[in-house]
Scaffold this active site. Structure first.
Site, short mmCIF file in Angstrom:
data_model
loop_
_atom_site.label_atom_id
_atom_site.label_comp_id
_atom_site.label_asym_id
_atom_site.label_seq_id
_atom_site.Cartn_x
_atom_site.Cartn_y
_atom_site.Cartn_z
N GLU A 189 0.79 -1.23 0.00
CA GLU A 189 0.00 0.00 0.00
C GLU A 189 0.83 1.29 0.00
O GLU A 189 0.78 2.08 0.95
CB GLU A 189 -0.91 0.03 1.22
CG GLU A 189 -1.83 -1.17 1.32
CD GLU A 189 -2.83 -1.03 2.46
OE1 GLU A 189 -2.70 -0.09 3.26
OE2 GLU A 189 -3.75 -1.86 2.52
N GLU B 219 -5.52 -8.69 0.78
CA GLU B 219 -6.11 -8.40 2.10
C GLU B 219 -7.58 -8.09 1.94
O GLU B 219 -7.97 -7.32 1.07
CB GLU B 219 -5.47 -7.16 2.75
CG GLU B 219 -4.15 -7.39 3.43
CD GLU B 219 -3.59 -6.13 4.07
OE1 GLU B 219 -4.36 -5.29 4.60
OE2 GLU B 219 -2.37 -5.98 4.02
C1 GCO Z 1 -3.05 -1.73 6.04
C2 GCO Z 1 -2.21 -2.92 6.15
C3 GCO Z 1 -2.55 -3.80 7.29
C4 GCO Z 1 -3.69 -3.42 8.19
C5 GCO Z 1 -5.02 -3.84 7.65
C6 GCO Z 1 -6.19 -3.44 8.50
O1 GCO Z 1 -3.86 -1.65 5.15
O2 GCO Z 1 -2.92 -0.81 6.84
O3 GCO Z 1 -1.88 -3.59 5.01
O4 GCO Z 1 -1.32 -3.74 7.92
O5 GCO Z 1 -3.53 -3.97 9.43
O6 GCO Z 1 -5.21 -3.28 6.40
O7 GCO Z 1 -6.29 -2.06 8.62
#
Ligand code: GCO
Length: 472
Positions: free
Chosen positions: A198, A384
């Protein structure tokens, strides 16, 4: 008078076009049955974590500094001053945790390497830490679980932080050295690499919203960091291809390099208000589209009126993806608060459930996000997707509805190859600390015991149903 009539007609026409061009998709998400969620053979079913959030003992990175510091008004950076500390002790308990992954029926595990552990000081490698990650990979392969490795998931060693992190272009060079070292050490186990997790979220939270280290609030700076990350990705793509000449999974391909993009769906809060469409356009452009365009054209370009203008050609960026990871969580309604202090209004959708993070549950957004990334022309993995909640009925429904949305995208011809639930177990949710529980397994932070949650059982059923069918 005539001009006014024309203006009104043009606005109406524009609104009609916008509503048709960007429809807010919805469908009935009740009564989805897991038996119907059938996926092609070889589909990847996984779970994801990241080093800082689960391993523990990350006391040599920028998040450690962050957790131990306070903001301008003396408040701790993480909710209630929580610190990641031993986290889930995944560093020591990885064998048991991999067993838990196996029990779910998964055939893949996405995790990240903690740069600060393998290179604690500039150009000094901790071979023991590298051995650790080799042992993790070996253990995964023994259980028939494919490793998907993320090379950078939000954290940097302190020595990198001291030189300004990715604000400093020299960091790119050090990142590439680290990447080469890891890829050479793990290539016999790993074929699936993600450079960054991200990048947009990372740059925006750290350099614009100030919620992540280094806590700056400057949009131009955030945009520059983002450009440096894209450059680091493009170069890392070739470093990885140069270093990984080993076909670990025997499919004839030695490595697949991707990046993980969080796609947030935005929709205008009042669909008949042109100003809300304008805000929608700016947010969507900055968060989603400029990133996609950069990979398609090789030029990273941002132009948000009154806010930021930036343009940089990034050599090698075009064609630097073998796959792309999609992180999807929610949809946000946005609009212009003309007479409010906060000019940008962000809202949840009435009548839809909300998670403990305050995020709307909107499974159709996953379908839309997949369609969106299709334009990159490479296979997509949902790297995710998950829910922070204590309501296990809601977790179960969330999983069913989102896996169903992936299936919808597949039926529409999108090349989706896998789905990873975030997360294997409850963990350290960055600025939110340990209170938000995304895990399939509940973690008791008093004794670190893990226990499968009720709502997670449906994920097991979906996987088993698919794998059984493949065996028949
Ligand atoms: C993000 C990450 C994860 C988070 C998940 C939940 O998007 O911040 O990839 O580390 O923990 O997305 O917020």
């Amino acid at each position: 008078m005539l001009i006014l009539v024309y203006a009104v007609l043009i606005i109406i026409l524009l609104l009609v076009i916008l509503n048709l061009r960007y429809p807010s998709v919805s469908w009935d998400t009740n009564n989805i049955r897991f038996e119907g969620l059938l996926f092609p053979d070889g589909f990847i079913w996984g779970v994801a974590t990241s080093s800082h959030q689960v391993e523990g003992y990350c006391d040599n990175n920028d998040w450690y500094i962050w957790e131990n510091s306070i903001d301008e008004v003396g408040k701790p950076r993480v909710k209630n001053g929580q610190k990641s500390g031993v986290a889930c002790d995944h560093w020591n308990r990885y064998r048991e945790d991999i067993e838990l992954i196996k029990e779910l029926g998964c055939n893949a595990y996405r995790f990240s390497i903690e740069w600060s552990k393998v290179e604690p000081e500039k150009s000094r490698w901790d071979e023991k830490a590298i051995d650790h990650y080799q042992a993790v990979c070996e253990c995964l392969l023994e259980k028939g679980i494919r490793p998907f490795v993320t090379l950078h998931h939000f954290t940097n060693p302190i020595w990198i932080w001291e030189m300004g992190g990715f604000e400093n272009e020299d960091t790119v060079k050090y990142f590439l050295e680290y990447v080469e070292k890891i890829v050479t050490s793990l290539k016999v186990y790993v074929d699936w690499w993600a450079t960054f997790n991200e990048p947009v979220v990372y740059a925006v939270l750290g350099w614009y919203l100030g919620i992540f280290p280094p806590g700056k609030k400057n949009i131009l700076e955030a945009t520059r960091v983002l450009a440096n990350l894209l450059e680091a990705h493009a170069k890392a793509y070739y470093v990885i291809h140069g270093a990984d000449d080993f076909d670990a999974d025997g499919d004839g391909v030695t490595c697949n390099v991707g990046i993980v993009k969080s796609v947030q769906i935005f929709d205008p809060y009042r669909r008949w208000n042109l100003l809300d469409w304008l805000v929608f356009y700016m947010l969507d452009y900055y968060y989603n589209q400029s990133f996609i365009d950069a990979f398609l054209s090789g030029e990273f370009k941002v132009n948000v009126p009154l806010s930021v203008r930036y343009r940089r050609r990034i050599e090698l960026l075009e064609n630097s993806l073998d796959w792309v990871g999609l992180n999807y969580y929610t949809r946000v309604l946005c609009g212009l608060g003309l007479f409010r202090k906060e000019k940008v209004i962000l809202k949840n959708t009435k009548r839809l459930p909300v998670t403990d993070m305050g995020w709307t549950v909107y499974p159709q957004g996953l379908y839309r996000a997949l369609l969106r990334l299709r334009s990159l022309g490479v296979p997509i993995f949902v790297t995710e997707n998950g829910i922070a909640t204590m309501d296990e009925k809601l977790r179960g429904e969330f999983i069913l509805q989102h896996v169903d949305a992936v299936r919808e995208a597949l039926l529409d011809g999108v090349d989706v190859r896998g789905y990873f639930y975030w997360s294997l177990m409850d963990n350290f949710e960055w600025a939110e600390g340990f209170d938000k529980r995304f895990g399939l397994y509940y973690v008791n932070y008093n004794n670190l015991e893990r226990e499968l949650k009720k709502g997670s059982e449906i994920y097991k059923k979906i996987i088993l149903n698919n794998i059984m069918r493949q065996k028949r």
